[in-house]
Design an enzyme around this catalytic site. Structure first.
Site, PDB file in Angstrom:
ATOM      1  N   LYS A 227       0.864  -1.539   0.204  1.00 48.38           N
ATOM      2  CA  LYS A 227      -0.543   0.210   0.112  1.00 48.38           C
ATOM      3  C   LYS A 227       0.943   1.331   0.096  1.00 48.38           C
ATOM      4  O   LYS A 227       2.209   0.985   0.130  1.00 48.38           O
ATOM      5  CB  LYS A 227      -0.553  -0.398   1.134  1.00 48.38           C
ATOM      6  CG  LYS A 227      -2.303  -1.152   0.996  1.00 48.38           C
ATOM      7  CD  LYS A 227      -2.696  -0.922   2.075  1.00 48.38           C
ATOM      8  CE  LYS A 227      -4.187  -2.106   2.063  1.00 48.38           C
ATOM      9  NZ  LYS A 227      -5.465  -1.772   2.885  1.00 48.38           N
ATOM     10  N   ARG A 261      -3.605 -10.228   5.167  1.00 45.22           N
ATOM     11  CA  ARG A 261      -4.176 -10.067   3.476  1.00 45.22           C
ATOM     12  C   ARG A 261      -3.215  -9.543   3.067  1.00 45.22           C
ATOM     13  O   ARG A 261      -3.473  -8.195   2.820  1.00 45.22           O
ATOM     14  CB  ARG A 261      -6.066  -9.462   3.652  1.00 45.22           C
ATOM     15  CG  ARG A 261      -6.652  -8.794   2.209  1.00 45.22           C
ATOM     16  CD  ARG A 261      -7.584  -8.163   2.461  1.00 45.22           C
ATOM     17  NE  ARG A 261      -8.203  -8.738   0.679  1.00 45.22           N
ATOM     18  CZ  ARG A 261      -7.403  -7.153  -0.136  1.00 45.22           C
ATOM     19  NH1 ARG A 261      -6.777  -6.437   0.057  1.00 45.22           N
ATOM     20  NH2 ARG A 261      -8.434  -7.211  -1.145  1.00 45.22           N
TER      21      ARG A 261
END
Length: 279
Positions: A227, A261
Site C-alpha cells: 500500500k 491479507r
C-alpha cells in the site's frame, strides 16, 4: 489470506486476473505457498476508484468464484484431507452481491470494507447466511474516503468506537445462542489505507495492541500489502513495496494480528513462521 482481483484497475497491477488459466494458476500459487484463505474482489476499492455497478461486479464474480472453488477442491482432494479446506472470501460491500456469493457461488466469508455502513442490508445478510464476516473500518465510498480523515479523538479511538457501534448493530440481528455462536464468526480489520492519511496509518499500526485489548477473542486482520503508506514513504511505487510490506506484517504479527491479507503469500507465511518462534 491471498488476494485475487478480477478487476482491470486494482492498484497493484500484478494482482489483476482476467483469464481462466491465470486465475487457476493464481489460486494454486496462493495455496501452494501456504495461504489458508483466498479473497476475491471484483470492485477496486483503492482511493478514487471508478464506480462499478452491482451488475458488473456480480458478472465478474459469477465467472471467477466457480473456478476458484474448483481449484480449491482439487487442491484439497490431491492432499487427501491432510490439510484443512481453504476458505473463499468475497470482497464486497453490497449485500445482494454478498448473499448471492455465499448462498449460490460457494463463498465462505464476506469481506466488507465498509463495516456495514454502505449497505444497510448487509447485517441482515450476515444474519441469514451465518457467514464469517470481516468488519472493516472506513468512511464514505472509495471515491471520497480520502477527504474524510478528520478524527477528533485520534484514529485509534475512532476505530475502537466504530467497531463497538457496528458490532452492537450486527448482534441486534441475533438472539440467545445464535448471538453467542456468531461471536466466533466476526473478524475485525482496522482498515489501513481507507479514509486515513499516511501518518494516521502508522498511528493505527502503533495502536494495534490497544485495538486487540479492546476486543479480546476477535481475530484481527491486517491488510498493508504494497500500500501507499509504504511506497510513498520510501519514494517508490507498489512494485517495490514487498520489503516494506514484510516489515509491517512482522510488526503486526508481534502486536496481535491473526490474519494477513497479502499479494505475496510465500513471504507472509515465512514471517508467520518466524514470528511464531518468537512468541
Amino acid at each position: 489470506m491471498g488476494i485475487i482481483n478480477v478487476t482491470p484497475d486494482s492498484f497493484y497491477e500484478a494482482s489483476r486476473v482476467r483469464e481462466q488459466s491465470a486465475l487457476r494458476e493464481r489460486v494454486r500459487q496462493i495455496l501452494d505457498e501456504g495461504g489458508a484463505i483466498i479473497d476475491v474482489g471484483a470492485y477496486s476499492t483503492r482511493p478514487g476508484a471508478q464506480v462499478v455497478s452491482a451488475e458488473v461486479e456480480m458478472e465478474r464474480l459469477r465467472w471467477a468464484l466457480p473456478i476458484v472453488g474448483e481449484e480449491v477442491m482439487r487442491w484439497h482432494d490431491e492432499r487427501e484431507g491432510e490439510c484443512p479446506m481453504p476458505l473463499v472470501s468475497v470482497d464486497t460491500f453490497r449485500a445482494v452481491v454478498a448473499e448471492t456469493c455465499i448462498t449460490e457461488l460457494g463463498a465462505d466469508i464476506i469481506n466488507d470494507i465498509s463495516g456495514g455502513t454502505l449497505d444497510e442490508a448487509m447485517f441482515d445478510v450476515v444474519a441469514r447466511t451465518r457467514a464469517i464476516y470481516i468488519l472493516m473500518h472506513s468512511r464514505g465510498t472509495p471515491q471520497v474516503m480520502q477527504q474524510l480523515t478528520d478524527y477528533a479523538d485520534g484514529v485509534v479511538e475512532e476505530v475502537i468506537r466504530f467497531f463497538k457501534e457496528q458490532l452492537e448493530k450486527l448482534f441486534e440481528r441475533f438472539e440467545g445462542f445464535e448471538k453467542f455462536e456468531m461471536l466466533k464468526n466476526v473478524i475485525l480489520d482496522p482498515g489501513i489505507g481507507f479514509a486515513k492519511t499516511l501518518e494516521q496509518n502508522y498511528e493505527l499500526m502503533k495502536g494495534l495492541d490497544r485495538i486487540r485489548q479492546a476486543f479480546p477473542g476477535y481475530p484481527l486482520l491486517l491488510g498493508v500489502s504494497r500500500k501507499s503508506m509504504i511506497y510513498k514513504l520510501l519514494g517508490t511505487d507498489a512494485r517495490y513495496a514487498l520489503n516494506g510490506t514484510t516489515v509491517l506484517n512482522t510488526y503486526a504479527l508481534l502486536h496481535g494480528a491473526s490474519i494477513l491479507r497479502v499479494h505475496d503469500v510465500k513471504e507472509a507465511v515465512e514471517a508467520i513462521k518466524i514470528c511464531g518462534n518468537l512468541a
